[in-house]
Design a protein around this motif. Structure first.
Motif, PDB file in Angstrom:
ATOM      1  N   CYS A  74       1.031  -0.952  -0.118  1.00  0.00           N
ATOM      2  CA  CYS A  74       0.018  -0.324  -0.274  1.00  0.00           C
ATOM      3  C   CYS A  74       1.012   1.401  -0.090  1.00  0.00           C
ATOM      4  O   CYS A  74       1.616   1.510   1.402  1.00  0.00           O
ATOM      5  N   THR A  75       0.764   2.087  -0.842  1.00  0.00           N
ATOM      6  CA  THR A  75       1.111   3.637  -1.109  1.00  0.00           C
ATOM      7  C   THR A  75       0.315   4.231  -0.918  1.00  0.00           C
ATOM      8  O   THR A  75      -0.507   4.976  -1.607  1.00  0.00           O
ATOM      9  N   GLY A  76      -0.545   4.807   0.520  1.00  0.00           N
ATOM     10  CA  GLY A  76      -1.293   5.070   1.298  1.00  0.00           C
ATOM     11  C   GLY A  76      -2.636   4.911   0.659  1.00  0.00           C
ATOM     12  O   GLY A  76      -2.679   3.683   1.431  1.00  0.00           O
ATOM     13  N   ALA A  77      -4.092   4.912   0.542  1.00  0.00           N
ATOM     14  CA  ALA A  77      -5.264   4.551  -0.163  1.00  0.00           C
ATOM     15  C   ALA A  77      -5.245   3.281  -1.058  1.00  0.00           C
ATOM     16  O   ALA A  77      -5.692   2.299  -1.267  1.00  0.00           O
ATOM     17  N   ASP A  78      -3.615   3.244  -1.927  1.00  0.00           N
ATOM     18  CA  ASP A  78      -3.714   2.505  -3.481  1.00  0.00           C
ATOM     19  C   ASP A  78      -2.951   1.394  -2.089  1.00  0.00           C
ATOM     20  O   ASP A  78      -2.084   1.616  -2.356  1.00  0.00           O
ATOM     21  N   CYS A  79      -3.417   0.339  -3.227  1.00  0.00           N
ATOM     22  CA  CYS A  79      -2.412  -1.189  -2.630  1.00  0.00           C
ATOM     23  C   CYS A  79      -1.730  -1.430  -3.950  1.00  0.00           C
ATOM     24  O   CYS A  79      -1.886  -2.878  -3.457  1.00  0.00           O
ATOM     25  N   PRO A  84       3.630   0.557 -10.783  1.00  0.00           N
ATOM     26  CA  PRO A  84       2.688   1.687 -11.836  1.00  0.00           C
ATOM     27  C   PRO A  84       3.744   3.353 -11.271  1.00  0.00           C
ATOM     28  O   PRO A  84       4.107   3.797 -12.230  1.00  0.00           O
ATOM     29  N   TYR A  85       3.999   3.359 -10.443  1.00  0.00           N
ATOM     30  CA  TYR A  85       5.698   3.994 -10.158  1.00  0.00           C
ATOM     31  C   TYR A  85       6.503   3.869 -11.076  1.00  0.00           C
ATOM     32  O   TYR A  85       6.893   4.677 -11.530  1.00  0.00           O
ATOM     33  N   LYS A 238       2.945   9.354 -10.363  1.00  0.00           N
ATOM     34  CA  LYS A 238       4.387  10.459  -9.930  1.00  0.00           C
ATOM     35  C   LYS A 238       5.089   9.103 -10.189  1.00  0.00           C
ATOM     36  O   LYS A 238       5.067   8.145 -10.613  1.00  0.00           O
ATOM     37  N   PRO A 239       6.692   9.559  -9.891  1.00  0.00           N
ATOM     38  CA  PRO A 239       8.041   8.707 -10.160  1.00  0.00           C
ATOM     39  C   PRO A 239       7.523   7.611  -9.095  1.00  0.00           C
ATOM     40  O   PRO A 239       6.526   7.878  -8.086  1.00  0.00           O
ATOM     41  N   VAL A 240       8.594   6.715  -9.077  1.00  0.00           N
ATOM     42  CA  VAL A 240       9.131   6.072  -8.634  1.00  0.00           C
ATOM     43  C   VAL A 240       9.681   6.235  -6.904  1.00  0.00           C
ATOM     44  O   VAL A 240       8.937   5.957  -6.104  1.00  0.00           O
ATOM     45  N   THR A 241      10.309   7.522  -7.200  1.00  0.00           N
ATOM     46  CA  THR A 241      10.542   7.812  -5.944  1.00  0.00           C
ATOM     47  C   THR A 241       9.930   8.685  -5.015  1.00  0.00           C
ATOM     48  O   THR A 241       9.585   8.017  -3.101  1.00  0.00           O
ATOM     49  N   VAL A 242       8.329   8.834  -5.541  1.00  0.00           N
ATOM     50  CA  VAL A 242       7.629   9.537  -4.996  1.00  0.00           C
ATOM     51  C   VAL A 242       6.646   8.300  -3.949  1.00  0.00           C
ATOM     52  O   VAL A 242       6.496   8.412  -3.067  1.00  0.00           O
ATOM     53  N   GLY A 243       6.536   7.766  -5.333  1.00  0.00           N
ATOM     54  CA  GLY A 243       5.773   5.787  -4.745  1.00  0.00           C
ATOM     55  C   GLY A 243       6.713   5.243  -3.311  1.00  0.00           C
ATOM     56  O   GLY A 243       6.484   4.496  -2.351  1.00  0.00           O
TER      57      GLY A 243
END
Length: 293
Positions: A74-79, A84-85, A238-243
């Protein structure tokens, strides 16, 4: 016949050389320790994390943490994990690196071999962008992206990284091209070659070292960037660093350090691979351009 030893002889082993080797070995272990800890932790189960130590080897290595970090964490509400990042970063990095390198090569060619009135001033102004703090351009860049309709999109991120990279790539290529003999350009001009023919057939074939340096430099900077990614991206870009940041900061009942470490390694794998595969060429390219311009 008396004389000096052959050039292939190894230097004698002295106390100073042994001390140097030991110092380099200790430094290498010091810098590699975090990577080793991350790798070992990512291969452990949650039970092993609670019962073992940081440097203990996994009793039953598993890639479960890697699978979860990639697809279900999970990255916040998205799991949906980092997948995708990661794909967003690939879609952003490839065109941004290609465009910034190509534009920098042309700029360096013009500013080194086709000088015109004001070219030195233009180069100095462009060089100023190398030293400008990234935070300074956040607000004006946001306004420009909004006017262009590129706000919160992958296209906007590509544009930002291309613009931010042009000063550095121009500097690299300009300093390298200054060292190329002007006679080559003059001879090609006398033979009737055009501006672009000289660039493609004379200059570029001699520029492999600096091209490799620029590609690696740009790839690393853009892939590892967090500030532009968090400011200029939207929910789907959003890129992978943000993810990775979102994943590490997502609260849960039990902190899964193995998943966090696996996610960090996934995010770092492309840059690690680039340096492992092309690091030698990067150093050679820097050395080739170090005495030029």
């Amino acid at each position: 016949m008396s004389g000096g030893g052959s050039s292939g002889e190894r230097p004698p082993v002295t106390l100073a050389r042994v001390a140097l080797w030991c110092g380099l070995g200790v430094a290498a272990l010091f810098f590699l320790a975090p990577l080793v800890v991350m790798l070992l932790t990512s291969l452990k189960s949650p039970d092993e994390l609670r019962s073992g130590t940081l440097l203990s080897l996994p009793a039953a290595p598993t890639l479960a943490a890697w699978a979860k970090a990639w697809g279900t964490a999970c990255t916040g509400a998205d799991c949906s994990g980092l997948r995708p990042y990661f794909l967003n970063s690939v879609a952003m990095v490839v065109p941004a690196v290609a465009l910034s390198t190509a534009i920098g090569a042309v700029n360096g060619y013009v500013l080194s071999k086709w000088r015109f009135p004001g070219s030195e001033t233009l180069f100095a102004l462009m060089l100023f962008g190398v030293f400008m703090p990234m935070q300074v351009v956040l607000l004006p860049m946001s306004q420009v992206l909004g006017w262009l309709g590129l706000a919160s999109s992958l296209g906007g991120l590509v544009a930002v990284h291309v613009i931010a990279g042009i000063p550095s790539t121009t500097l690299f290529f300009r300093n390298y091209f200054v060292g190329l003999p002007d006679e080559l350009i003059k001879a090609a001009t006398l033979d009737g070659a055009s501006f672009w023919q000289i660039f493609r057939r004379v200059v570029l074939p001699l520029s492999a070292p600096i091209v490799v340096v620029t590609l690696i430099w740009q790839f690393t900077n853009i892939w590892n960037d967090f500030l532009y990614g968090v400011v200029f991206s939207g929910a789907d870009s959003k890129p992978v660093t943000v993810g990775l940041n979102n994943l590490a900061n997502t609260s849960s009942t039990v902190k899964e350090y193995n998943v966090d470490m696996a996610a960090a390694l996934i995010a770092a794998l492309p840059t690690l691979a680039v340096y492992l595969l092309a690091g030698r060429h990067f150093v050679r390219g820097l050395t080739a351009g170090a005495v030029k311009g």
